[in-house]
Design a protein around this motif. Structure first.
Motif, PDB file in Angstrom:
ATOM      1  N   ALA A   1       2.393  40.438-126.977  1.00 31.53           N
ATOM      2  CA  ALA A   1       1.425  39.645-127.723  1.00 31.53           C
ATOM      3  C   ALA A   1       1.287  38.251-127.132  1.00 31.53           C
ATOM      4  CB  ALA A   1       1.862  39.548-129.186  1.00 31.53           C
ATOM      5  N   ILE A   2       0.082  37.687-127.248  1.00 27.29           N
ATOM      6  CA  ILE A   2      -0.178  36.337-126.756  1.00 27.29           C
ATOM      7  C   ILE A   2      -0.882  35.527-127.834  1.00 27.29           C
ATOM      8  CG2 ILE A   2      -0.308  37.000-124.324  1.00 27.29           C
ATOM      9  CD1 ILE A   2      -3.354  36.931-124.584  1.00 27.29           C
ATOM     10  N   VAL A   3      -0.709  34.216-127.782  1.00 32.49           N
ATOM     11  CA  VAL A   3      -1.394  33.293-128.683  1.00 32.49           C
ATOM     12  C   VAL A   3      -2.226  32.361-127.829  1.00 32.49           C
ATOM     13  CG1 VAL A   3      -1.143  31.483-130.416  1.00 32.49           C
ATOM     14  CG2 VAL A   3       0.462  33.394-130.394  1.00 32.49           C
ATOM     15  N   THR A   4      -3.507  32.253-128.135  1.00 34.25           N
ATOM     16  CA  THR A   4      -4.385  31.373-127.372  1.00 34.25           C
ATOM     17  C   THR A   4      -5.134  30.441-128.320  1.00 34.25           C
ATOM     18  OG1 THR A   4      -6.133  33.055-127.417  1.00 34.25           O
ATOM     19  CG2 THR A   4      -4.730  32.985-125.475  1.00 34.25           C
ATOM     20  N   ARG A   5      -5.439  29.259-127.800  1.00 29.29           N
ATOM     21  CA  ARG A   5      -6.217  28.279-128.556  1.00 29.29           C
ATOM     22  C   ARG A   5      -7.517  28.015-127.799  1.00 29.29           C
ATOM     23  NH1 ARG A   5      -4.595  21.934-129.442  1.00 29.29           N
ATOM     24  NH2 ARG A   5      -6.256  21.399-130.929  1.00 29.29           N
ATOM     25  N   THR A   6      -8.629  28.098-128.501  1.00 29.27           N
ATOM     26  CA  THR A   6      -9.924  27.966-127.851  1.00 29.27           C
ATOM     27  C   THR A   6     -10.893  27.213-128.756  1.00 29.27           C
ATOM     28  OG1 THR A   6     -11.799  29.210-126.925  1.00 29.27           O
ATOM     29  CG2 THR A   6     -10.627  30.225-128.761  1.00 29.27           C
ATOM     30  N   SER A   7     -11.999  26.760-128.185  1.00 26.72           N
ATOM     31  CA  SER A   7     -13.007  26.039-128.962  1.00 26.72           C
ATOM     32  C   SER A   7     -14.189  26.920-129.352  1.00 26.72           C
ATOM     33  CB  SER A   7     -13.520  24.832-128.161  1.00 26.72           C
ATOM     34  OG  SER A   7     -14.097  25.266-126.938  1.00 26.72           O
ATOM     35  N   GLU A   8     -14.169  28.191-128.944  1.00 29.96           N
ATOM     36  CA  GLU A   8     -15.272  29.097-129.265  1.00 29.96           C
ATOM     37  C   GLU A   8     -14.737  30.387-129.873  1.00 29.96           C
ATOM     38  OE1 GLU A   8     -18.308  28.171-129.072  1.00 29.96           O
ATOM     39  OE2 GLU A   8     -17.937  26.304-127.985  1.00 29.96           O
ATOM     40  N   PHE A   9     -15.511  30.955-130.800  1.00 32.07           N
ATOM     41  CA  PHE A   9     -15.133  32.233-131.386  1.00 32.07           C
ATOM     42  C   PHE A   9     -15.234  33.339-130.326  1.00 32.07           C
ATOM     43  CE2 PHE A   9     -16.246  30.175-135.462  1.00 32.07           C
ATOM     44  CZ  PHE A   9     -15.156  30.582-136.215  1.00 32.07           C
ATOM     45  N   PRO A  10     -14.288  34.263-130.304  1.00 31.24           N
ATOM     46  CA  PRO A  10     -14.412  35.411-129.402  1.00 31.24           C
ATOM     47  C   PRO A  10     -15.586  36.285-129.835  1.00 31.24           C
ATOM     48  CG  PRO A  10     -12.537  35.691-130.860  1.00 31.24           C
ATOM     49  CD  PRO A  10     -13.036  34.301-131.078  1.00 31.24           C
ATOM     50  N   PRO A  11     -16.129  37.123-128.945  1.00 33.30           N
ATOM     51  CA  PRO A  11     -17.326  37.926-129.254  1.00 33.30           C
ATOM     52  C   PRO A  11     -17.189  38.767-130.516  1.00 33.30           C
ATOM     53  CG  PRO A  11     -16.829  38.036-126.915  1.00 33.30           C
ATOM     54  CD  PRO A  11     -15.681  37.315-127.553  1.00 33.30           C
ATOM     55  N   GLU A  12     -15.999  39.293-130.789  1.00 27.77           N
ATOM     56  CA  GLU A  12     -15.845  40.171-131.953  1.00 27.77           C
ATOM     57  C   GLU A  12     -15.987  39.442-133.290  1.00 27.77           C
ATOM     58  OE1 GLU A  12     -11.617  39.913-130.112  1.00 27.77           O
ATOM     59  OE2 GLU A  12     -13.701  39.648-129.465  1.00 27.77           O
ATOM     60  N   ALA A  13     -16.000  38.096-133.275  1.00 26.42           N
ATOM     61  CA  ALA A  13     -16.138  37.344-134.525  1.00 26.42           C
ATOM     62  C   ALA A  13     -17.548  36.789-134.720  1.00 26.42           C
ATOM     63  CB  ALA A  13     -15.137  36.193-134.555  1.00 26.42           C
ATOM     64  N   ILE A  14     -18.427  37.000-133.753  1.00 30.84           N
ATOM     65  CA  ILE A  14     -19.782  36.456-133.826  1.00 30.84           C
ATOM     66  C   ILE A  14     -20.668  37.364-134.659  1.00 30.84           C
ATOM     67  CG2 ILE A  14     -21.816  35.789-132.506  1.00 30.84           C
ATOM     68  CD1 ILE A  14     -19.422  33.949-132.120  1.00 30.84           C
ATOM     69  N   ASP A  15     -21.434  36.759-135.551  1.00 27.98           N
ATOM     70  CA  ASP A  15     -22.414  37.487-136.365  1.00 27.98           C
ATOM     71  C   ASP A  15     -23.706  36.689-136.332  1.00 27.98           C
ATOM     72  OD1 ASP A  15     -23.981  38.701-138.298  1.00 27.98           O
ATOM     73  OD2 ASP A  15     -22.255  39.195-139.570  1.00 27.98           O
ATOM     74  N   ARG A  16     -24.778  37.280-135.796  1.00 31.67           N
ATOM     75  CA  ARG A  16     -26.037  36.562-135.633  1.00 31.67           C
ATOM     76  C   ARG A  16     -26.802  36.405-136.945  1.00 31.67           C
ATOM     77  NH1 ARG A  16     -25.274  34.325-130.716  1.00 31.67           N
ATOM     78  NH2 ARG A  16     -24.580  35.865-129.196  1.00 31.67           N
ATOM     79  N   GLU A  17     -26.437  37.154-137.967  1.00 38.91           N
ATOM     80  CA  GLU A  17     -27.185  37.111-139.220  1.00 38.91           C
ATOM     81  C   GLU A  17     -26.736  35.898-140.045  1.00 38.91           C
ATOM     82  OE1 GLU A  17     -26.849  40.792-141.233  1.00 38.91           O
ATOM     83  OE2 GLU A  17     -27.262  41.996-139.456  1.00 38.91           O
ATOM     84  N   SER A  18     -27.398  34.779-139.827  1.00 38.53           N
ATOM     85  CA  SER A  18     -26.968  33.528-140.472  1.00 38.53           C
ATOM     86  C   SER A  18     -27.027  33.604-141.989  1.00 38.53           C
ATOM     87  CB  SER A  18     -27.832  32.366-139.976  1.00 38.53           C
ATOM     88  OG  SER A  18     -29.202  32.612-140.254  1.00 38.53           O
ATOM     89  N   ALA A  19     -28.014  34.295-142.531  1.00 39.70           N
ATOM     90  CA  ALA A  19     -28.115  34.385-143.991  1.00 39.70           C
ATOM     91  C   ALA A  19     -26.932  35.129-144.564  1.00 39.70           C
ATOM     92  CB  ALA A  19     -29.417  35.090-144.376  1.00 39.70           C
ATOM     93  N   ASN A  20     -26.542  36.188-143.866  1.00 37.36           N
ATOM     94  CA  ASN A  20     -25.397  36.974-144.313  1.00 37.36           C
ATOM     95  C   ASN A  20     -24.127  36.135-144.272  1.00 37.36           C
ATOM     96  OD1 ASN A  20     -24.018  39.263-145.182  1.00 37.36           O
ATOM     97  ND2 ASN A  20     -23.573  39.924-143.098  1.00 37.36           N
ATOM     98  N   ILE A  21     -23.997  35.352-143.222  1.00 39.16           N
ATOM     99  CA  ILE A  21     -22.832  34.479-143.079  1.00 39.16           C
ATOM    100  C   ILE A  21     -22.783  33.465-144.220  1.00 39.16           C
ATOM    101  CG2 ILE A  21     -21.821  32.650-141.659  1.00 39.16           C
ATOM    102  CD1 ILE A  21     -22.799  34.097-139.216  1.00 39.16           C
ATOM    103  N   ARG A  22     -23.958  32.894-144.552  1.00 38.33           N
ATOM    104  CA  ARG A  22     -23.990  31.875-145.587  1.00 38.33           C
ATOM    105  C   ARG A  22     -23.517  32.439-146.925  1.00 38.33           C
ATOM    106  NH1 ARG A  22     -26.532  27.165-145.505  1.00 38.33           N
ATOM    107  NH2 ARG A  22     -27.689  27.795-143.660  1.00 38.33           N
TER     108      ARG A  22
END
Length: 390
Positions: A182-203
């Motif tokens: 296992a690895i732990v990483t720190r980043t400033s961007e969400f990985p692809p699997e966490a992206i959801d383009r449906e902004s209304a759904n996110i809200r």
């Protein structure tokens, strides 16, 4: 009819503290010779003070970054909201078992609506995370633990960034030490699997999450009010008069010890994550330590044993060295939290604590024996003079 003072007391009660303090675990409270000021040094807004056997947190100044929690060696500080258990549960629930990825994001990054809030756990600041929590998430089956935060330079928590980096580095040391994949990483961007383009759904999802948090807050307030009422009815409102009463010390002055639960949980997770063969590694970590004593300088006063908060140092009641003027101390690396109190109270400055610990010793049930002199001055008076005159 309640007086104005009564109303002020209720208002003060409803202003929940972000950080809870266990004074009996704080080494600076247990002994004023302790040099530990880690929580004070880590606080980015100077909200923590430690002096005269007391720990005080200015709730009005505290921004709930959590850095003081991560650096405390004895678990004397803990977060009220979110709690450690709630954070671990959310990190595992929001993770993607199919990809083996768990994501935790800071509140500032979450507020930008760039990811699906159902696919990551949210914390006020990544400073809330500790190595213990990250190890637990990894041991739950996630090979990739991703920590996402925004631009710390313009954030009110920005000064916490260095402490977050230290926490990630320490977690990686523990994972490497047990041979985990296992690895732990720190980043400033969400990985692809966490992206959801449906902004209304996110809200909508984000608002539901906010309501859950608000409900938890109200329950905590109600619980505090109820507990205060019960304490008043049972006469538990008054603080113990003396420090000895506050800490539960016995007549000999020996402080009660407590189990270093964070250490034990880390070791359990290391065991789960380790390959079938025991790793031959030495880890440099802030969670465990190795005590060494210069036997020719030690007076055998036993101060290190008396004040060790976890019982990592004990007198051996069974083994006897060949020299009748000597005796054995038992030292257990798994119980050492590297709080440094044993070193700080040593009357002859002959004790050191090393952060480099062999992994095998952490899992060894047999304690290390340290041979020291038997005390020649039961009162300890001459040793005390030696220290004060040095």
């Amino acid at each position: 009819m309640p007086s104005f003072g009564d109303m002020l007391e209720v208002v003060d009660l409803l202003q929940l503290k972000a950080i809870s303090v266990r004074e009996d675990r704080c080494v600076a409270v247990r002994n004023r010779n302790s040099k530990c000021q880690r929580c004070v040094e880590a606080c980015i807004v100077d909200a923590v003070t430690v002096s005269h056997n007391e720990v005080k947190i200015d709730s009005g100044a505290c921004v709930n970054c959590g850095c003081c929690i991560a650096v405390c060696p004895t678990g004397a500080l803990s977060a009220v909201e979110p709690s450690q258990a709630a954070l671990e549960e959310e990190a595992c629930r929001a993770g993607d078992p199919s990809s083996g990825t768990s994501i935790v994001a800071c509140a500032r990054k979450a507020a930008r609506k760039e990811g699906d809030p159902e696919k990551y756990a949210e914390v006020p600041c990544l400073g809330h995370l500790t190595e213990e929590e990250l190890m637990n998430v990894a041991a739950s089956g996630y090979d990739d633990v991703v920590l996402v935060d925004g631009d710390c330079a313009s954030c009110k928590f920005g000064a916490a960034s260095a402490y977050i980096s230290d926490m990630v580095a320490n977690a990686c040391k523990l994972l490497d030490g047990c041979g985990a994949e296992a690895i732990v990483t720190r980043t400033s961007e969400f990985p692809p699997e966490a992206i959801d383009r449906e902004s209304a759904n996110i809200r909508g999802k984000s608002r539901r999450g906010l309501m859950r948090q608000t409900g938890s807050y109200v329950k905590t307030v109600a619980g505090n009010v109820a507990q205060k009422t019960i304490d008043e009815k049972l006469g538990r409102g008054k603080e113990p008069v003396t420090l000895r009463d506050r800490l539960g010390a016995g007549k000999s002055g020996k402080m009660p010890t407590f189990s270093p639960s964070a250490n034990y949980r880390i070791l359990e997770d290391m065991e789960k994550l380790a390959p079938s063969h025991a790793p031959e590694a030495v880890i440099d970590t802030r969670h465990f330590g190795i005590v060494s004593i210069e036997a020719d300088r030690c007076s055998g006063c036993g101060m290190c044993v008396m004040f060790c908060p976890t019982g990592a140092l004990k007198f051996d009641d069974f083994d006897e060295p060949d020299d009748p003027d000597h005796r054995y101390l038992e030292f257990q690396a798994a119980d050492c939290t590297q709080c440094m109190l044993c070193k700080d109270v040593c009357l002859r400055y002959c004790l050191e604590v090393d952060s480099k610990v062999p992994v095998r010793e952490l899992f060894d049930f047999e304690p290390r024996l340290v041979e020291i002199a038997r005390p020649q001055h039961p009162s300890g008076l001459s040793s005390f003079r030696l220290r004060t005159q040095k």
